[in-house]
Design an enzyme around this catalytic site. Structure first.
Site, mmCIF file in Angstrom:
data_model
loop_
_atom_site.group_PDB
_atom_site.id
_atom_site.type_symbol
_atom_site.label_atom_id
_atom_site.label_comp_id
_atom_site.label_asym_id
_atom_site.label_seq_id
_atom_site.Cartn_x
_atom_site.Cartn_y
_atom_site.Cartn_z
ATOM 1 N N LYS A 103 0.824 -1.214 0.000
ATOM 2 C CA LYS A 103 0.000 0.000 0.000
ATOM 3 C C LYS A 103 0.858 1.264 0.000
ATOM 4 C CE LYS A 103 -2.448 -0.852 3.695
ATOM 5 N NZ LYS A 103 -1.963 -2.199 4.063
ATOM 6 N N ARG A 154 -9.411 1.511 9.676
ATOM 7 C CA ARG A 154 -8.969 0.169 9.977
ATOM 8 C C ARG A 154 -10.104 -0.685 10.533
ATOM 9 N NH1 ARG A 154 -3.517 -1.181 10.173
ATOM 10 N NH2 ARG A 154 -2.416 0.768 10.358
ATOM 11 N N ARG A 176 11.989 -11.081 4.967
ATOM 12 C CA ARG A 176 12.795 -9.861 5.040
ATOM 13 C C ARG A 176 13.912 -9.968 6.074
ATOM 14 N NH1 ARG A 176 8.607 -4.984 4.322
ATOM 15 N NH2 ARG A 176 8.145 -5.378 6.495
ATOM 16 N N ARG A 226 13.370 -8.670 11.816
ATOM 17 C CA ARG A 226 12.748 -7.803 12.818
ATOM 18 C C ARG A 226 11.580 -8.523 13.475
ATOM 19 N NH1 ARG A 226 11.778 -2.390 9.444
ATOM 20 N NH2 ARG A 226 10.361 -3.907 8.533
ATOM 21 N N ARG A 263 -1.281 -10.086 12.868
ATOM 22 C CA ARG A 263 -1.739 -8.879 12.163
ATOM 23 C C ARG A 263 -2.773 -9.244 11.095
ATOM 24 N NH1 ARG A 263 3.509 -6.219 10.015
ATOM 25 N NH2 ARG A 263 2.146 -4.603 9.174
#
Ligand SMILES: [Zn+2]
Length: 225
Positions: free
Chosen positions: A16, A91, A130, A164, A175
């Protein structure tokens, strides 16, 4: 020219932010990112920023009311006169209702809601892969799509690469659960209102951008008819 008031929806990892940035360049839309605004208000120590910081320091989520106030201030400000692109807001249904009220009070309305659709497994693959350099957080790699020359070592400075906390699979799945339970109902809501435009977010960023750009260009033409 008439304004374009847009919302960008999609799960974490849908790209996004990247798409919003490109739309800002293509159409000169004001990009309103909840995360950026929150950081800016905290850094500038505004009244809302100080309020938000108390929750953040305590490890709590910033309440809807504070977020809603920050966003509605931006929408009502001069910079958003020609339109805006909301990223990370609303949200949940409570925030969506607040947005509708704020727009109605300004005698404005939403133009469209762009939903970038990406399946859960693809989100996990993108985010959990990542790796970030411990020395410079801008040195970012991906074990599958953009691996370093040597496993776990930054190409640019030889520092160690780490995953992370936000990119751990358990965190991502949590999430996604929140997204499915709280944000996804908005897709049905906006579809019902005739505002929804779906975009296949599984393709690469350039193709997604081409689709999003064409969609927004069409909206602009329709608005100016
Ligand atoms: Zn590095």
């Amino acid at each position: 020219m008439s304004e374009l008031n847009l919302i960008l929806l999609g799960p974490p990892g849908a790209g996004k932010g990247t798409q919003a940035e490109r739309l800002r360049e293509d159409f000169g839309l004001l990009h309103i990112s909840t995360g950026d605004i929150l950081r800016a208000e905290v850094a500038e120590e505004t009244e809302l920023g100080r309020k938000a910081k108390r929750y953040m320091d305590a490890g709590d989520l910033v309440p809807d009311e504070v977020i809603i106030e920050m966003i509605t201030q931006r929408i009502g400000g001069g910079e958003a006169r020609d339109g805006f692109l909301l990223d990370g807001f609303p949200r949940n249904e409570h925030q969506a209702d607040a947005l509708e009220q704020a727009l109605a009070a300004l005698d404005r309305r939403l133009t469209a809601v762009l939903s970038i659709d990406v399946p859960d497994e693809e989100v996990v693959r993108r985010l959990a892969g990542r790796r970030v350099c411990v020395k410079n957080p801008n040195h970012i790699y991906h074990v599958e799509f953009d691996p370093p020359k040597h496993d776990g070592v930054c190409d640019q400075d030889g520092s160690r690469l780490v995953q992370r906390e936000d990119d751990r699979e358990e965190t991502i799945r949590r999430r996604l659960e929140v997204y499915h339970s709280q944000t996804e109902p908005l897709i049905a809501h906006y579809d019902h209102a005739g505002l929804l435009r779906r975009v296949d977010g599984q393709r690469d960023a350039a193709e997604v951008h081409a689709h999003v750009r064409a969609t927004v260009a069409t909206l602009r033409l329709e608005e100016n008819l």
